[in-house]
Scaffold this motif. Structure first.
Motif, PDB file in Angstrom:
ATOM      1  N   HIS A  81      28.206  18.280  67.917  1.00  0.00           N
ATOM      2  CA  HIS A  81      27.365  17.909  66.850  1.00  0.00           C
ATOM      3  C   HIS A  81      26.488  19.233  66.486  1.00  0.00           C
ATOM      4  O   HIS A  81      27.033  20.190  67.368  1.00  0.00           O
ATOM      5  N   LYS A  82      25.465  19.531  65.644  1.00  0.00           N
ATOM      6  CA  LYS A  82      24.958  20.655  65.371  1.00  0.00           C
ATOM      7  C   LYS A  82      23.678  20.495  65.317  1.00  0.00           C
ATOM      8  O   LYS A  82      22.951  19.310  65.344  1.00  0.00           O
ATOM      9  N   SER A  83      22.590  21.489  65.613  1.00  0.00           N
ATOM     10  CA  SER A  83      21.169  21.411  65.708  1.00  0.00           C
ATOM     11  C   SER A  83      20.823  22.476  64.829  1.00  0.00           C
ATOM     12  O   SER A  83      20.971  23.673  65.129  1.00  0.00           O
ATOM     13  N   ASP A  84      20.390  22.124  63.587  1.00  0.00           N
ATOM     14  CA  ASP A  84      19.741  23.126  62.649  1.00  0.00           C
ATOM     15  C   ASP A  84      18.566  23.811  62.988  1.00  0.00           C
ATOM     16  O   ASP A  84      17.597  23.187  63.354  1.00  0.00           O
ATOM     17  N   LEU A  85      18.520  25.099  62.727  1.00  0.00           N
ATOM     18  CA  LEU A  85      17.389  25.760  62.936  1.00  0.00           C
ATOM     19  C   LEU A  85      16.991  26.421  61.656  1.00  0.00           C
ATOM     20  O   LEU A  85      15.637  26.108  61.308  1.00  0.00           O
ATOM     21  N   GLU A  86      17.848  26.818  60.888  1.00  0.00           N
ATOM     22  CA  GLU A  86      17.322  27.296  59.526  1.00  0.00           C
ATOM     23  C   GLU A  86      18.559  26.865  58.526  1.00  0.00           C
ATOM     24  O   GLU A  86      19.673  27.660  58.564  1.00  0.00           O
ATOM     25  N   TRP A  87      18.478  25.643  57.827  1.00  0.00           N
ATOM     26  CA  TRP A  87      19.768  25.026  57.250  1.00  0.00           C
ATOM     27  C   TRP A  87      19.417  24.740  56.051  1.00  0.00           C
ATOM     28  O   TRP A  87      18.464  24.105  55.601  1.00  0.00           O
ATOM     29  N   ASN A  88      20.322  24.724  54.918  1.00  0.00           N
ATOM     30  CA  ASN A  88      20.556  24.113  53.647  1.00  0.00           C
ATOM     31  C   ASN A  88      21.440  22.799  53.801  1.00  0.00           C
ATOM     32  O   ASN A  88      22.267  22.854  54.140  1.00  0.00           O
ATOM     33  N   ASN A  89      20.914  21.665  53.449  1.00  0.00           N
ATOM     34  CA  ASN A  89      21.800  20.368  53.327  1.00  0.00           C
ATOM     35  C   ASN A  89      23.094  20.768  52.431  1.00  0.00           C
ATOM     36  O   ASN A  89      24.026  19.641  52.573  1.00  0.00           O
ATOM     37  N   ASN A  90      23.090  21.430  51.605  1.00  0.00           N
ATOM     38  CA  ASN A  90      24.354  21.623  50.804  1.00  0.00           C
ATOM     39  C   ASN A  90      25.179  22.447  51.447  1.00  0.00           C
ATOM     40  O   ASN A  90      26.593  22.293  51.052  1.00  0.00           O
ATOM     41  N   LEU A  91      25.028  22.966  52.585  1.00  0.00           N
ATOM     42  CA  LEU A  91      26.108  23.511  53.252  1.00  0.00           C
ATOM     43  C   LEU A  91      26.859  22.624  54.106  1.00  0.00           C
ATOM     44  O   LEU A  91      26.390  21.656  54.755  1.00  0.00           O
ATOM     45  N   ASP A  92      28.115  22.884  54.159  1.00  0.00           N
ATOM     46  CA  ASP A  92      29.221  21.852  55.246  1.00  0.00           C
ATOM     47  C   ASP A  92      29.662  22.742  55.982  1.00  0.00           C
ATOM     48  O   ASP A  92      30.542  23.471  55.701  1.00  0.00           O
ATOM     49  N   LEU A  93      29.592  22.628  57.278  1.00  0.00           N
ATOM     50  CA  LEU A  93      30.120  23.169  58.562  1.00  0.00           C
ATOM     51  C   LEU A  93      31.129  22.392  58.876  1.00  0.00           C
ATOM     52  O   LEU A  93      30.932  21.262  59.381  1.00  0.00           O
ATOM     53  N   GLN A  94      32.434  22.806  59.051  1.00  0.00           N
ATOM     54  CA  GLN A  94      33.689  22.286  59.651  1.00  0.00           C
ATOM     55  C   GLN A  94      34.229  23.090  60.679  1.00  0.00           C
ATOM     56  O   GLN A  94      34.288  24.163  60.677  1.00  0.00           O
ATOM     57  N   ILE A  95      34.829  22.434  61.577  1.00  0.00           N
ATOM     58  CA  ILE A  95      35.772  22.956  62.696  1.00  0.00           C
ATOM     59  C   ILE A  95      36.892  22.353  62.976  1.00  0.00           C
ATOM     60  O   ILE A  95      37.347  21.022  62.501  1.00  0.00           O
ATOM     61  N   LEU A  96      37.937  23.169  63.619  1.00  0.00           N
ATOM     62  CA  LEU A  96      39.108  22.670  64.142  1.00  0.00           C
ATOM     63  C   LEU A  96      39.629  23.367  65.214  1.00  0.00           C
ATOM     64  O   LEU A  96      39.200  24.295  65.364  1.00  0.00           O
ATOM     65  N   ARG A  97      40.472  22.420  65.944  1.00  0.00           N
ATOM     66  CA  ARG A  97      41.129  23.196  67.228  1.00  0.00           C
ATOM     67  C   ARG A  97      42.337  23.802  66.722  1.00  0.00           C
ATOM     68  O   ARG A  97      43.158  23.156  66.233  1.00  0.00           O
ATOM     69  N   ASP A  98      42.675  25.144  66.856  1.00  0.00           N
ATOM     70  CA  ASP A  98      43.651  25.863  66.471  1.00  0.00           C
ATOM     71  C   ASP A  98      44.646  26.082  67.572  1.00  0.00           C
ATOM     72  O   ASP A  98      45.433  27.255  67.487  1.00  0.00           O
ATOM     73  N   ARG A 155      19.436  34.316  51.577  1.00  0.00           N
ATOM     74  CA  ARG A 155      18.606  33.783  52.799  1.00  0.00           C
ATOM     75  C   ARG A 155      19.751  33.762  53.825  1.00  0.00           C
ATOM     76  O   ARG A 155      20.993  33.697  53.739  1.00  0.00           O
ATOM     77  N   GLN A 156      19.227  33.768  55.050  1.00  0.00           N
ATOM     78  CA  GLN A 156      20.263  33.673  56.238  1.00  0.00           C
ATOM     79  C   GLN A 156      19.919  32.206  56.742  1.00  0.00           C
ATOM     80  O   GLN A 156      18.959  31.719  56.965  1.00  0.00           O
ATOM     81  N   PHE A 157      21.443  31.281  56.987  1.00  0.00           N
ATOM     82  CA  PHE A 157      21.199  30.005  57.655  1.00  0.00           C
ATOM     83  C   PHE A 157      21.834  30.110  59.117  1.00  0.00           C
ATOM     84  O   PHE A 157      22.622  30.833  59.333  1.00  0.00           O
ATOM     85  N   GLU A 158      20.931  29.308  60.012  1.00  0.00           N
ATOM     86  CA  GLU A 158      21.381  29.200  61.416  1.00  0.00           C
ATOM     87  C   GLU A 158      21.521  27.994  61.847  1.00  0.00           C
ATOM     88  O   GLU A 158      20.643  27.041  61.444  1.00  0.00           O
ATOM     89  N   THR A 159      22.442  27.595  62.577  1.00  0.00           N
ATOM     90  CA  THR A 159      22.547  26.235  63.419  1.00  0.00           C
ATOM     91  C   THR A 159      23.194  26.544  64.593  1.00  0.00           C
ATOM     92  O   THR A 159      23.810  27.666  64.843  1.00  0.00           O
ATOM     93  N   ARG A 160      23.032  25.643  65.523  1.00  0.00           N
ATOM     94  CA  ARG A 160      23.666  25.659  66.717  1.00  0.00           C
ATOM     95  C   ARG A 160      24.694  24.647  66.830  1.00  0.00           C
ATOM     96  O   ARG A 160      24.364  23.370  66.641  1.00  0.00           O
ATOM     97  N   VAL A 161      25.685  24.772  67.202  1.00  0.00           N
ATOM     98  CA  VAL A 161      26.915  23.977  67.527  1.00  0.00           C
ATOM     99  C   VAL A 161      26.891  23.464  69.005  1.00  0.00           C
ATOM    100  O   VAL A 161      27.113  24.391  69.839  1.00  0.00           O
ATOM    101  N   VAL A 162      27.004  22.276  69.339  1.00  0.00           N
ATOM    102  CA  VAL A 162      26.683  21.549  70.536  1.00  0.00           C
ATOM    103  C   VAL A 162      27.992  20.990  71.098  1.00  0.00           C
ATOM    104  O   VAL A 162      28.340  19.996  70.333  1.00  0.00           O
ATOM    105  N   PHE A 163      28.700  21.360  71.945  1.00  0.00           N
ATOM    106  CA  PHE A 163      29.704  20.556  72.696  1.00  0.00           C
ATOM    107  C   PHE A 163      29.508  19.961  73.914  1.00  0.00           C
ATOM    108  O   PHE A 163      28.640  20.506  74.842  1.00  0.00           O
ATOM    109  N   THR A 164      29.763  18.715  73.916  1.00  0.00           N
ATOM    110  CA  THR A 164      29.453  17.838  75.303  1.00  0.00           C
ATOM    111  C   THR A 164      30.756  17.325  75.679  1.00  0.00           C
ATOM    112  O   THR A 164      31.640  16.560  74.823  1.00  0.00           O
ATOM    113  N   VAL A 165      31.062  17.395  77.096  1.00  0.00           N
ATOM    114  CA  VAL A 165      32.251  16.875  77.672  1.00  0.00           C
ATOM    115  C   VAL A 165      31.926  15.496  78.532  1.00  0.00           C
ATOM    116  O   VAL A 165      30.826  15.595  78.919  1.00  0.00           O
ATOM    117  N   TYR A 166      33.049  14.497  78.248  1.00  0.00           N
ATOM    118  CA  TYR A 166      32.521  13.276  78.749  1.00  0.00           C
ATOM    119  C   TYR A 166      33.931  13.103  79.548  1.00  0.00           C
ATOM    120  O   TYR A 166      34.990  13.365  78.940  1.00  0.00           O
TER     121      TYR A 166
END
Length: 168
Positions: A81-98, A155-166
Motif C-alpha cells: 500500500h502507499k502512504s501519501d505525503l504530498e499527492w494528487n488523487n488524479n495520479l495513479d501509481l502502479q507496480i509490477l514484479r519484473d 509541483r512535486q508529489f511524494e508518497t511512501r510505498v509500504v511492503f508487508t510480509v505475512y
C-alpha cells in the motif's frame, strides 16, 4: 550433566524459534526524475504514463544463520500500500514484479515466486501483491505513473510505498 543438556536444549529451541522469521529489505530508489515530458503544441497534455528510470529490489532474507545456509520452506506473501505525503488523487501509481530474484540460502533450493507480473494500482489500503516460498534476494520491481496533467501545475508529489510480509 543434566544442567548442560537442559541449557543446550534451551539454546537450540530459542534459536529455532527466532529462525522462523524472514526479514524484508528494500534497496534502490525508484523515481521519475529522468522522465521526459515533451509538449510540442498548445493544448497538448503529458503522455499517458511513464515508467521509473530505476528499479527497486525487494529481498526476503532468513534471520537464522542455519536457514541461510540450508534454506527452509517458509511460505510467505507480500501486501502493498502507499502512504501519501504530498499527492494528487488524479495520479495513479502502479507496480509490477519484473523477475524472480535469486536464492537467499547457500545450499537450499531456488525460491518459488508467483503473481505480481502485471501492473497493479497501489492504493492507500493494503492489497495482495505476490507470494512465494523460501528466502529470496533482489526481486526487481518497476513502477509506472499515470494521470499527470499540465493542469496540476509545476509541483512535486511524494508518497511512501509500504511492503508487508505475512506467513502464508
Amino acid at each position: 550433566m543434566k544442567r548442560t543438556i537442559l541449557l543446550v536444549a534451551f539454546i537450540f529451541t530459542a534459536n529455532y524459534i527466532l529462525g522462523q522469521d524472514l526479514r524484508i529489505e528494500v534497496s534502490g530508489d525508484a523515481n521519475f526524475e529522468n522522465a521526459q515530458y515533451v509538449v510540442t503544441e498548445a493544448g497538448e497534455d503529458f503522455p499517458s504514463s511513464i515508467t521509473s528510470s530505476s528499479s527497486i529490489y525487494l529481498s526476503l532474507n532468513y534471520r537464522s544463520i542455519w536457514d541461510g545456509i540450508f534454506g527452509r520452506d517458509i511460505p510467505w506473501q507480500i501486501f502493498i500500500h502507499k502512504s501519501d505525503l504530498e499527492w494528487n488523487n488524479n495520479l495513479d501509481l502502479q507496480i509490477l514484479r519484473d523477475g524472480n530474484g535469486s536464492r537467499a540460502s547457500i545450499l537450499g533450493p531456488n525460491p518459488v515466486v508467483t503473481s505480481g507480473t502485471n501492473y497493479q494500482t497501489i492504493t492507500n489500503n493494503p492489497s495482495f501483491f505476490f507470494r512465494g516460498r523460501y528466502g529470496v534476494l533482489n526481486i526487481p520491481l518497476n513502477l509506472k505513473l499515470s494521470g499527470a496533467s499540465l493542469t496540476m501545475g509545476a509541483r512535486q508529489f511524494e508518497t511512501r510505498v509500504v511492503f508487508t510480509v505475512y506467513d502464508d
